[in-house]
Structures are given as structure tokens and as C-alpha cells.
Design an enzyme around this catalytic site. Structure first.
Site, PDB file in Angstrom:
ATOM      1  CD  GLN A  41     -56.862  97.579  46.797  1.00 21.91           C
ATOM      2  OE1 GLN A  41     -56.279  96.611  47.284  1.00 21.91           O
ATOM      3  NE2 GLN A  41     -57.405  97.532  45.597  1.00 21.91           N
ATOM      4  CG  PHE A  74     -61.131  93.033  43.039  1.00 26.20           C
ATOM      5  CD1 PHE A  74     -60.537  92.217  44.003  1.00 26.20           C
ATOM      6  CD2 PHE A  74     -61.093  94.418  43.230  1.00 26.20           C
ATOM      7  CE1 PHE A  74     -59.921  92.772  45.124  1.00 26.20           C
ATOM      8  CE2 PHE A  74     -60.481  94.975  44.342  1.00 26.20           C
ATOM      9  CZ  PHE A  74     -59.907  94.143  45.287  1.00 26.20           C
ATOM     10  CG  HIS A  78     -58.396  94.322  49.549  1.00 26.28           C
ATOM     11  ND1 HIS A  78     -57.188  94.015  50.111  1.00 26.28           N
ATOM     12  CD2 HIS A  78     -58.816  93.190  48.939  1.00 26.28           C
ATOM     13  CE1 HIS A  78     -56.880  92.742  49.841  1.00 26.28           C
ATOM     14  NE2 HIS A  78     -57.850  92.222  49.144  1.00 26.28           N
ATOM     15  CD  GLU A 111     -61.656  90.647  48.383  1.00 26.12           C
ATOM     16  OE1 GLU A 111     -61.971  90.790  49.575  1.00 26.12           O
ATOM     17  OE2 GLU A 111     -60.527  90.256  48.039  1.00 26.12           O
ATOM     18  CE  LYS A 136     -58.831  84.575  51.335  1.00 25.80           C
ATOM     19  NZ  LYS A 136     -57.549  85.264  51.124  1.00 25.80           N
ATOM     20  CG  HIS A 137     -63.033  87.778  52.513  1.00 20.33           C
ATOM     21  ND1 HIS A 137     -62.271  87.400  53.598  1.00 20.33           N
ATOM     22  CD2 HIS A 137     -62.141  88.103  51.536  1.00 20.33           C
ATOM     23  CE1 HIS A 137     -60.982  87.496  53.289  1.00 20.33           C
ATOM     24  NE2 HIS A 137     -60.878  87.915  52.045  1.00 20.33           N
TER      25      HIS A 137
END
Ligand SMILES: *[C@@H]1O[C@H](CO)[C@@H](O)[C@H](O)[C@H]1NC(C)=O
Ligand SMILES: *[C@@H]1O[C@H](CO)[C@@H](O)[C@H](O)[C@H]1NC(C)=O
Ligand SMILES: *[C@@H]1O[C@H](CO)[C@@H](O)[C@H](O)[C@H]1NC(C)=O
Ligand SMILES: *[C@@H]1O[C@H](CO)[C@@H](O)[C@H](O)[C@H]1NC(C)=O
Ligand SMILES: *[C@@H]1O[C@H](CO)[C@@H](O)[C@H](O)[C@H]1NC(C)=O
Ligand SMILES: *[C@@H]1O[C@H](CO)[C@@H](O)[C@H](O)[C@H]1NC(C)=O
Length: 243
Positions: free
Chosen positions: A36, A109, A60, A113, A116-117
Site C-alpha cells: 500500500q 496490524f 498490507h 492480517e 484473517k488471512h
């Protein structure tokens, strides 16, 4: 006969285990590695701790992805983020490549991440490998420098076409990246209600959109970069501004 039954039940069990493994670890086709441009986060979200943040592309996330289902996989049932697995040198690296430009809490952060991923591809990359690999991907090409060498540098009014920006990156990486944009809040929305009795006018497209992210794609093992073939996250035929 007993032999047949036992080998059949073995097969059934093996299949059940395999199935459970796939369900809980999530399955995916390839990875999207998303970088990003921090100033755009700050223009769009107006939440940044610093008014003029970093002028380099930062990470990101690394997202295991499904070709037919853009929102999947996510929030899988793997191991939760563990801060202790971010050993000191890795932490030092990630503070450079993967900072949280909005709130300033980098750990939160990374945790978000991974949870979630990252957990959805845990069968390929454990938490440590996930962050090490992401940092290595960030190091492999300096997007900020690739664009700078093509005279694409932050500017308040100049705009570029999608392919103006993609071309130098494609030349440097030999793979097609994807761009993602955000609507520019400084542009008039053009969505005022129409006077009574008049038919609504079609909204005119915005004059430009903000460059936000550059996506690289990697094959299943996250080792080899491949062409991205997902639909770009920018409005077609609308020029892009880079601020
Ligand atoms: C991708 O998503 C589709 C639709 O939800 C699903 O049928 C398919 O199994 C998924 N592919 C992989 C590799 O997980
Ligand atoms: C994760 O596990 C919970 C409880 O076992 C289950 O309800 C949920 O559907 C699972 N989520 C995924 C994405 O597999
Ligand atoms: C940052 O986020 C981590 C993980 O969510 C949390 O444990 C920590 O307390 C936060 N630090 C600060 C200073 O808020
Ligand atoms: C990437 O390039 C930019 C612009 O030339 C430079 O400021 C930055 O230090 C470079 N980053 C790394 C990690 O080399
Ligand atoms: C950018 O240009 C400089 C100076 O010509 C060159 O040394 C550098 O390798 C180039 N970087 C990229 C990423 O193309
Ligand atoms: C879009 O950008 C190109 C430069 O790549 C420029 O020639 C063109 O005039 C721009 N179009 C608009 C509508 O601003």
C-alpha cells in the site's frame, strides 16, 4: 472379509481426516501480496497518527486467494497469532516493511492480517514463515523506486492512466501486477438529489481516483511470482492520481 472391512474403514477415516484438514485450514489457489501507499490510507481514513506518513510502499498483507471467490478464504481455523514467534530480527525487518501507518500499533496490524488471512495457508507457511516470506517479497522489488525511475512520483494534480503505472512495474518484475484505487474524497461526488419532477441524471464519472495498492501474485507455494489475472481494483478508463 475382515481385511476388506478394515481397509475400507481406513479409507473412510483417511478421507474424513483429509476433509477436516481442508475445511479447517482453508483452501486457496494462489497468493496476493498487497503493498500500500501510506499517504492514501491517510487521505481516505483521516485516522493516521502522522499527517504526512511514509513515502514508500509498505506491506498490507499476504492473502491466500481463490480465483472464483474474491472474498475467500478468510478467518480460517488455524493457530492464532503469537507475538513471541516474531523474533527480534524479524520484528526489526517488519517494522520497516510492514508498519501500521494508521494507528501506529504494528503488532496489532500483523495480528489482524495473520488471523484473517495467514491462518488460511498455514499448511504452506507457518506464522514465522508467513512473515519472513512477506518481508522477502517486499525486498525483492522496490515499487517506489521502479515508479520513480519511470517519473511517476507523488504529485498533487498530475494523473496517469492505469497502464502508465502498470507498465514499468511489469517491465521490472516480468509479471503483471494489479492496481487498487480509492475514490478521491477531494472530488465532487456529483450525487446531489435531483429537483422534483426531473429524471435523475446519470452520475458523471470522477475525474481521477487515488492509487492505493499494488498487488503481486504468487503461486500456491508463495515462491514463484505469477501474472495476476483478477479484475483491477480501479475504475476502468478513469485516470489515476498518485499523491
Ligand atoms: C474457491 O471457492 C469456490 C466457491 O466458493 C469453491 O467451490 C472452491 O472449492 C474454492 N477453491 C479452493 C481451491 O478452495
Ligand atoms: C471454525 O471452527 C468453528 C468451531 O469448530 C466452526 O463453527 C466454524 O465454522 C469454523 N470456521 C471455518 C472457517 O472453518
Ligand atoms: C498493540 O496491539 C497488541 C496486539 O493486539 C496489544 O497486545 C498491545 O497491547 C497493543 N499496544 C498498545 C500500545 O496499544
Ligand atoms: C526504495 O526506493 C525508494 C525511492 O528511491 C527509497 O527511498 C527507499 O529507501 C528504497 N527502499 C529500500 C528498502 O531500498
Ligand atoms: C533506477 O535507476 C537507477 C539509476 O539509473 C538505477 O541504479 C536503479 O537500478 C533503478 N532501479 C530500478 C528498480 O529500476
Ligand atoms: C489521463 O492521463 C494521460 C497521461 O497518461 C493524459 O494524457 C490524459 O489527458 C489524462 N486524461 C484526463 C481525462 O485527465
Amino acid at each position: 472379509m475382515a481385511m476388506l472391512i478394515s481397509s475400507l474403514s481406513f479409507l473412510v477415516l483417511a478421507f474424513a481426516f483429509f476433509f477436516c484438514h481442508v475445511m479447517s485450514s482453508g483452501s486457496y489457489d494462489y497468493f496476493q501480496f498487497v503493498q500500500q501507499w501510506p499517504p492514501t490510507n491517510c487521505i481516505v481514513r483521516t485516522k493516521c497518527s502522522k499527517p504526512r506518513p511514509l513515502q514508500i510502499f509498505t506491506i498490507h498483507g499476504l492473502w491466500p486467494s481463490n480465483y472464483s471467490n474474491p472474498k475467500k478464504p478468510s478467518n480460517c481455523n488455524g493457530s492464532k497469532f503469537e507475538d513471541r514467534k516474531v523474533y527480534p530480527q524479524l520484528r526489526k525487518d517488519l517494522k520497516k516493511s510492514w508498519p501500521d501507518v494508521e494507528s501506529g500499533n504494528d503488532t496489532r496490524f500483523w495480528e489482524g492480517e495473520w488471523n484473517k488471512h495467514g491462518r488460511c495457508s498455514e499448511q504452506t507457511l507457518n506464522q514465522m514463515q508467513y512473515f519472513e516470506r512477506s518481508h522477502a517479497m517486499w525486498t525483492s522489488f522496490n515499487i517506489t523506486e521502479i515508479l520513480k525511475n519511470a517519473s511517476i512520483v507523488p504529485h498533487p494534480t498530475q494523473t496517469w492512466t492505469y497502464s502508465d503505472i502498470v507498465s514499468p512495474i511489469k517491465t521490472a518484475t516480468k509479471r503483471t501486477p494489479l492496481l487498487r484505487c480509492k475514490p478521491d474524497p477531494a472530488q465532487p461526488k456529483n450525487q446531489r438529489p435531483q429537483p422534483k419532477g426531473q429524471r435523475p441524471q446519470p452520475n458523471s464519472p470522477p475525474q481521477s481516483q487515488l492509487l492505493h495498492e499494488v498487488v503481486f501474485c504468487y503461486e500456491f507455494n508463495a515462491l514463484k511470482q505469477i501474472d495476476c489475472n483478477r479484475t483491477p481494483g480501479c475504475i476502468n478508463q478513469v485516470n489515476i492520481s498518485f499523491q
